[in-house]
Design an enzyme around this catalytic site. Sequence first.
Site, PDB file in Angstrom:
ATOM      1  N   SER A  76     116.257   9.374  42.936  1.00 42.82           N
ATOM      2  CA  SER A  76     116.171   9.723  41.605  1.00 42.82           C
ATOM      3  C   SER A  76     116.581  11.283  41.126  1.00 42.82           C
ATOM      4  CB  SER A  76     114.595   9.759  41.078  1.00 42.82           C
ATOM      5  OG  SER A  76     114.228   8.461  41.357  1.00 42.82           O
ATOM      6  N   ILE A 111     112.340  12.177  32.037  1.00 45.88           N
ATOM      7  CA  ILE A 111     113.232  10.772  32.084  1.00 45.88           C
ATOM      8  C   ILE A 111     113.590  10.884  33.505  1.00 45.88           C
ATOM      9  CG2 ILE A 111     114.922   9.540  31.271  1.00 45.88           C
ATOM     10  CD1 ILE A 111     112.722   9.923  29.263  1.00 45.88           C
ATOM     11  N   GLU A 112     113.037   9.801  34.444  1.00 48.60           N
ATOM     12  CA  GLU A 112     113.644   9.395  35.738  1.00 48.60           C
ATOM     13  C   GLU A 112     114.546   8.409  35.519  1.00 48.60           C
ATOM     14  OE1 GLU A 112     111.787   8.700  40.111  1.00 48.60           O
ATOM     15  OE2 GLU A 112     110.681   8.732  38.429  1.00 48.60           O
ATOM     16  N   ILE A 113     115.792   8.738  36.178  1.00 50.08           N
ATOM     17  CA  ILE A 113     116.858   7.835  36.562  1.00 50.08           C
ATOM     18  C   ILE A 113     117.038   7.665  37.816  1.00 50.08           C
ATOM     19  CG2 ILE A 113     119.154   6.860  35.714  1.00 50.08           C
ATOM     20  CD1 ILE A 113     118.994   8.781  33.535  1.00 50.08           C
TER      21      ILE A 113
END
Length: 132
Positions: free
Chosen positions: A108, A119-121
């Site tokens: 992540s 916001i974690e992607i």
Amino acid sequence: MIHHLDHLVITTTDEQACVDFYVGVLGMTLVVFGEGRKAFSFGQQKINVHVKGSELEPKAHLPVPGALDLCFIADRPLDEVISALQAKGAAIIEGPVPRTGATGPIRSIYLRDPDLNLIEISEPMAGRADRR
């Protein structure tokens, strides 16, 4: 009893900055429905947008901007996501780092939207177990 998430609602102080981030930076699709309501569509989900002070009823007990911590699974390798975000001037505040997702290990990065939501992607890591 529950199969999947259909949508969630984000509360923003600046609708245009919110649109610019989720559409322009993250690549979601802007959807306008009802009487001018806005949402961001991705996959089979969407994020409805409420502007602070003009929320629709019924609403959360205390809808406030900046209270969400959202994790999205990328549709491409995380290194490509990082390059695309950097090209758009988005500031990554942490990562890449290993984490545990809903179906197994993920890798992540973290950034903040204009309302300071986290916001974690992520991308699934090798050896991931699919647990639906």
